[in-house]
Scaffold this active site. Structure first.
Site, PDB file in Angstrom:
ATOM      1  CD  GLU A  38      -2.488   0.918   2.912  1.00 40.97           C
ATOM      2  OE1 GLU A  38      -2.111   0.023   3.711  1.00 40.97           O
ATOM      3  OE2 GLU A  38      -3.449   1.676   3.148  1.00 40.97           O
ATOM      4  CE  LYS A 109      -7.203   0.701   3.837  1.00 45.11           C
ATOM      5  NZ  LYS A 109      -5.945   1.045   4.526  1.00 45.11           N
ATOM      6  CB  CYS A 142      -4.115  -2.202   4.385  1.00 44.28           C
ATOM      7  SG  CYS A 142      -3.115  -2.511   5.877  1.00 44.28           S
TER       8      CYS A 142
HETATM    9  C1  ACM Z   1      -4.053  -0.171   7.163  1.00 46.19           C
HETATM   10  O1  ACM Z   1      -5.164  -0.305   6.657  1.00 46.19           O
HETATM   11  N1  ACM Z   1      -3.084   0.462   6.530  1.00 46.19           N
HETATM   12  C2  ACM Z   1      -3.759  -0.763   8.476  1.00 46.19           C
END
Ligand code: ACM
Length: 263
Positions: A38, A109, A142
């Protein structure tokens, strides 16, 4: 099919160096699909939304996407990697998929973690699967790992491999959840986490490594160290993700009862 995971240690704001470091790590290996962390080129610990905006790039025009496309073309491979995406006035924590013929897809995300809620706009696109010929690829980022709906949405759309760029800070959590996501959906998962510590605020963030590739039976095919810059490449048989049978009378996806689930 060979899946490579890159466990790098980006320096905040050093976009070109961070890209070059990943390419150096990848250069001595060969993979069909690479997964990078990420926000692998920008770094993670933004102080405020303006800083995230300063490092955000358009997709596919920005330098990070273009560098990934060039690498994918030169090595005939596919790459999934995370970056801050600028679209009009919004900055998304984004993951992109590129291949030898260029840009293929983005995922923004959906489940933002901690201060990401201040610095990013939540994703506004549904989970999607892209057929790259050798496999069907889904992306999540993530913290999406903690929401079973993320992996399930991708599996129901036929994903064979879930590519999972990450910047994990909670030790040994996503390693467990992603093993379950792989098992319950009968898919391969490839988590590329970073290592290193960012100390841009009083609250230092130490990233927990242990990047891994998990098979559809929930077993890790490889798991990297907690604190070293590393890469690994594993060979998988994509057909293992297309057989969802548990017994001759049971199927991981076919036995679901959405008519009785209250969502
Ligand atoms: C995250 O979502 N970077 C822990």
């Amino acid at each position: 099919m060979r899946i490579g995971i890159v466990q790098s240690s980006p320096v905040f704001g050093e976009v070109k160096k961070n890209i070059a470091d990943c390419f150096d790590l990848m250069a001595s290996h060969s993979a069909d699909l690479w997964v990078l962390p990420e926000l692998f080129a920008s770094g993670y610990q933004f102080l405020n939304p303006a800083e995230a905006r300063d490092l955000a790039e358009t997709v596919p025009g920005g330098i990070t996407t273009q560098a990934l496309i060039e690498y994918a073309y030169s090595k005939s491979c596919f790459i999934v990697a995370g970056l801050p995406e600028l679209d009009d006035d919004s900055v998304y924590n984004c993951s992109i998929l590129v291949g030898p013929d260029g840009y293929l897809a983005r995922y923004r995300k959906i489940h933002l973690f901690y201060e990401e809620k201040t610095n990013f706009t939540p994703g506004d696109l549904p989970f999607a699967v892209v057929d790259i010929g050798i496999a069907k690829i889904g992306m999540m980022v993530c913290f999406d790992h903690l929401f079973p709906e993320s992996a399930r949405s991708l599996a129901l759309q036929g994903a064979d491999v879930i590519a999972h760029p990450a910047n994990l800070v909670l030790p040994d959590l996503a390693q467990r959840t992603m093993s379950i996501r792989a098992l319950e959906n009968g898919v391969f998962t490839a988590t590329a986490n970073r290592v290193g510590t960012e100390t841009r605020t009083d609250e230092a963030l130490t990233y927990t490594g242990q990047s891994q590739v998990v098979a559809p039976d929930g077993q890790a095919l490889v798991r990297l160290s907690q604190d070293r810059v590393e890469v690994a490449v594993v060979e998988i048989d994509v057909s293992d993700a297309r057989d969802k049978a548990i017994t001759k009378h049971n199927d991981k996806l076919g036995d679901r009862r959405p008519d009785l689930y209250r969502l």
